[in-house]
Structure formats: structure tokens, C-alpha cells
Design an enzyme around this catalytic site. Structure first.
Site, PDB file in Angstrom:
ATOM      1  N   ASP A  21      -0.089  75.288  14.134  1.00 39.93           N
ATOM      2  CA  ASP A  21       0.376  75.326  12.748  1.00 39.93           C
ATOM      3  C   ASP A  21       0.139  73.928  12.173  1.00 39.93           C
ATOM      4  O   ASP A  21       0.796  72.968  12.558  1.00 39.93           O
ATOM      5  CB  ASP A  21       1.865  75.710  12.740  1.00 39.93           C
ATOM      6  N   ARG A  59      -7.203  95.179  -0.186  1.00 38.60           N
ATOM      7  CA  ARG A  59      -6.350  94.932   0.985  1.00 38.60           C
ATOM      8  C   ARG A  59      -7.201  94.450   2.161  1.00 38.60           C
ATOM      9  O   ARG A  59      -6.713  93.769   3.063  1.00 38.60           O
ATOM     10  CB  ARG A  59      -5.591  96.202   1.387  1.00 38.60           C
ATOM     11  N   TYR A 112       9.140  75.905  12.609  1.00 32.63           N
ATOM     12  CA  TYR A 112       9.755  76.377  11.372  1.00 32.63           C
ATOM     13  C   TYR A 112      10.738  77.505  11.731  1.00 32.63           C
ATOM     14  O   TYR A 112      10.438  78.338  12.593  1.00 32.63           O
ATOM     15  CB  TYR A 112       8.644  76.861  10.426  1.00 32.63           C
ATOM     16  N   LYS A 163       2.389  75.389   1.000  1.00 40.02           N
ATOM     17  CA  LYS A 163       2.808  73.991   1.017  1.00 40.02           C
ATOM     18  C   LYS A 163       1.708  73.086   0.434  1.00 40.02           C
ATOM     19  O   LYS A 163       1.351  73.233  -0.715  1.00 40.02           O
ATOM     20  CB  LYS A 163       3.207  73.609   2.440  1.00 40.02           C
TER      21      LYS A 163
END
Ligand SMILES: Cc1ncc(COP(=O)(O)O)c(C=O)c1O
Length: 398
Positions: free
Chosen positions: A188, A61, A114, A213
Site C-alpha cells: 500500500d 463496469r 489503515y 488521498k
């Protein structure tokens, strides 16, 4: 062998940017370290790792060697000091904002984002006492006014080209402005990828990707990442990341490393096909308008030419009619897959108003320039003749 050279070209970095082959086995493909935890040499070693006095792995983690390799690779491509992998793009954005902002703080966000980022701005952040001010970031005066009015403003976030309108924002001008007010700037870069645009070179502090993406490129993983300086990353690890658990899985990191090896070639093909699609649509009688940064008709075409090395694989257009006609187009295509997401080898088509941007109210959608009849195509890398044939036959049915 295998040392990273910062002077390599971008295609070389895409293949070798994570560093030397596995030191233990010489494996050329980075091994998938599918382990949750790592054995300490002894009790003192464990204590030293926890105290930060020894280097090594504790628990996946926190960090994992396969994820580390991806982080090095994306940092190398973006030209940043360090990368950090996340379970998704939204996890990356959330961690970045939470690192800079605490209850009582605010940040400025471009209004065309987005849909998930917009929802985070307006629904999630207020629950933590953090306020997002959304503003038309194509207008620097509006951004400066918003910064001046905002209380305890810490950050500016925006995406360019923006999802879904493909409006292009001036990274350097916005960054210079935000830095005058000591704000951190996060861009972004999902639509452009580091192949076409590297915001850190224009002074931005943090680059964010939905690695789902183009970084993956094959539609087989959900992941995100940030690239920043080491100071920001260390603060984020300490204050937010480790104790909230948005970590990237080792297998996701491996898929992304595999995807990145071909990203320069894929982006060339996406850009070439998208440019053809944009030109085809621009002359089609059933099309009202086309947005593609490579078209001279695009309002920020000159800016796109300046800050991007090519114009990307995304095209949006409006068809005569409204919301229902937008949906009809979805049912008329045959090769293109009607799906959200983007950046895959496959052509994907989407009606934002009824899907990805349904998180906006109709009024907010209108303000952000997301028309009800707007359609977004993520142009794939199939044969261009087949993509055009499909769009042509779909438009004939309308
Ligand atoms: C531009 C952009 N940013 C961020 C995200 C969120 O990424 P993810 O779906 O990987 O959480 C998306 C998802 O579509 C996106 O298109």
C-alpha cells in the site's frame, strides 16, 4: 505526437503518462466518457468482444476509456505494466486479496495498517474462509515465522510508511523473503505516492493506492487503484473484478488525472511543510514524541532515506495525557480541519484511536503501536507560518 516514453522523468509522466490526446477530437484533457454502455457495430462485433476476440468497450463496469487513461497514467508513474481503477482503496485491496486467496487460504498482513484494512483482515475475510495473520513486519524473523506457520499462505500485504504510526518497512527485504515462499507481495503506497517511492522497483508484485488521498490531492473523490503485471490483472478481472462491480466511475478517473498532473509539485510542498511541522513539534514542551521518517530520531530513518526520495506529508505525535487529551487537541485547532482522510491540499488533523483506528480493540491498537493519545496530521500546502501558528495556539489551550 504524445507517445509514452518510459524514459521520461516522473514529472513528465505525471502530465503525459496516459498517452496521446483524444484521437477523435484532439482534446488535450481526457474526455469524460460518461456512458454506461457502448454500442456494438453489429451482432458479430458484440459476440467477438465478449469472446475476447476483438478489442473495445462493452460496459463501463468492465472498462471505460476515461478510466483506462487513468490506469495507464498510474501504471506509468509506478513503473508497472498495467493499472486498474476501483471505486475506493478498500475495493482495490479486497480485489487483490480475493484474487490470490480462496477459502482455505491465508495471507500475512503487517499489523499496522489503515483501520479499514485491519477490519477487512479480521472481520470480512474469515466470512470467506480466508485467514489473515497480522504480524509486526518491522521484524523479518516474525514475518518468516508467520509464513512458515500459515496454512496455504498466498500473499504478504503491508503499507509503508504505515497508517498511522509512520513506521517504515523494508520493501526489498520483505519482498525477497516472501518470494522465497512464492507469496505475492502487495504494498500500500498511499502515504508515499510514486513520487517518493516505487515498490515495484524493489521487486514487489502489486502496488495499491487509496487514490482518495495524494493521487487526487484535492479531497474531492473516493477511489482506489492497483498496479501490477498483466497476468495478475487478467486473473483478477476474470476471477473477481468483473462480477463483483467495484469499478471506478469515469468522473473519478478524470479528477484523478487532473490531480496527478500536479502531484510532483504538491508532494514537494507537502514534504517541505511536514518537515517543518515535525521539527516544530519535536521541540515543543507539550509533545511527548513525534514520528516523521525524516527525523533522525525515527527508528527507521536510515531505511526511509534509502527507499524514499523524501519523507512525505504525514506527521504523527503524542501529547501528554491519554485518549481524552487526544480528543481535546482536535477541538483546539482552527486552521487545520478535524477530519479523517489525508493527502489533501488542506491540513487535516485526526485522532486515530477514536476514529480511523477505532476498528482495532484497545489491545490490538497497543500491539500495533497506535497510542490512545496519538494524533495524526496530514500537513497541507498552506503557508507554513499559518500551519505552525495554528498548532501553537492549539497546544497553548491544552
Ligand atoms: C493507507 C490507506 N490505505 C487504504 C485506505 C482505504 O482507502 P479508501 O478510503 O479510498 O477506501 C486508506 C484510507 O484512509 C488509507 O489511509
Amino acid at each position: 505526437m504524445g507517445k509514452i516514453n518510459p524514459n521520461w522523468g516522473i514529472a513528465t509522466k505525471a502530465i503525459h503518462g496516459y498517452g496521446p490526446s483524444d484521437p477523435l477530437t484532439g482534446a488535450v484533457s481526457v474526455p469524460i466518457f460518461q456512458t454506461s454502455t457502448f454500442e456494438f457495430k453489429n451482432a458479430q462485433h458484440g459476440a467477438d468482444l465478449f469472446a475476447g476476440e476483438a478489442e473495445g468497450y462493452i460496459y463501463s463496469r468492465i472498462s471505460n476509456p476515461t478510466v483506462d487513461a487513468f490506469e495507464k497514467e498510474i501504471a506509468s508513474l509506478e513503473g508497472g505494466e498495467v493499472g486498474k481503477g476501483f471505486a475506493s482503496g478498500m475495493a482495490a485491496t479486497f480485489n487483490a486479496v480475493m484474487t490470490e486467496c480462496k477459502a482455505g487460504d491465508s495471507y500475512i498482513s503487517s499489523e499496522t495498517m489503515y483501520g479499514g484494512t485491519h477490519a477487512m483482515n479480521v472481520h470480512v475475510m474469515p466470512r470467506f474462509g480466508v485467514t489473515a495473520h497480522e504480524v509486526d513486519a518491522t521484524d523479518l524473523n516474525l514475518v518468516e515465522d508467520a509464513i512458515k506457520k500459515a496454512k496455504n499462505c498466498k500473499m504478504l500485504i503491508f503499507e509503508t510508511p504505515a497508517n498511522p504510526t509512520l513506521s517504515v518497512l523494508d520493501i526489498k527485504a520483505l519482498t525477497d523473503l516472501a518470494h522465497q515462499y512464492n507469496l505475492k507481495v502487495m504494498v500500500d503506497n498511499t502515504f508515499a505516492t510514486p513520487i517518493l517511492q516505487r515498490p515495484l522497483e524493489s521487486g514487489a508484485d502489486i502496488v495499491m493506492h487509496s487514490a482518495t488521498k495524494y493521487i487526487s490531492g484535492h479531497g474531492d473523490v473516493v477511489a482506489g487503484c492497483l498496479v501490477s503485471d498483466a497476468e495478475f490483472r487478467a486473473r483478477m478481472m476474470e476471477d473477481v473484478f468483473i462480477d463483483t462491480g467495484g469499478c471506478m466511475a469515469p468522473f473519478s478517473a478524470w479528477l484523478l488525472l487532473r490531480g496527478l498532473k500536479t502531484i510532483p509539485v504538491r508532494m514537494r510542498a507537502h514534504c517541505a511543510n511536514a518537515s517543518r511541522v515535525a521539527k516544530f513539534l519535536a521541540f515543543h514542551p507539550k509533545i511527548e514524541s513525534v514520528s516523521y521518517p525524516g527525523l533522525v530520531s525515527h527508528p527507521q530513518h536510515e531505511l526511509a532515506k534509502k527507499q524514499m526520495s523524501d519523507f512525505g506529508g504525514m506527521v504523527t505525535f503524542t501529547i501528554a495525557g491519554g485518549f481524552e487529551e487526544g480528543k481535546k487537541m482536535m477541538d483546539a485547532v482552527s486552521l487545520a480541519k478535524v477530519a479523517v482522510s489525508l493527502g489533501d491540499c488542506d491540513t487535516l488533523i485526526n485522532h486515530p484511536a477514536s476514529t480511523t483506528h477505532s476498528t482495532y480493540s484497545p489491545e490490538d491498537r497497543a500491539a500495533a503501536g497506535i497510542a490512545e493519545n496519538l494524533i495524526r496530521i496530514s500537513v497541507g500546502i498552506e503557508d507554513i507560518a499559518d500551519i505552525l501558528d495554528d498548532l501553537n495556539q492549539a497546544l497553548r489551550q491544552l
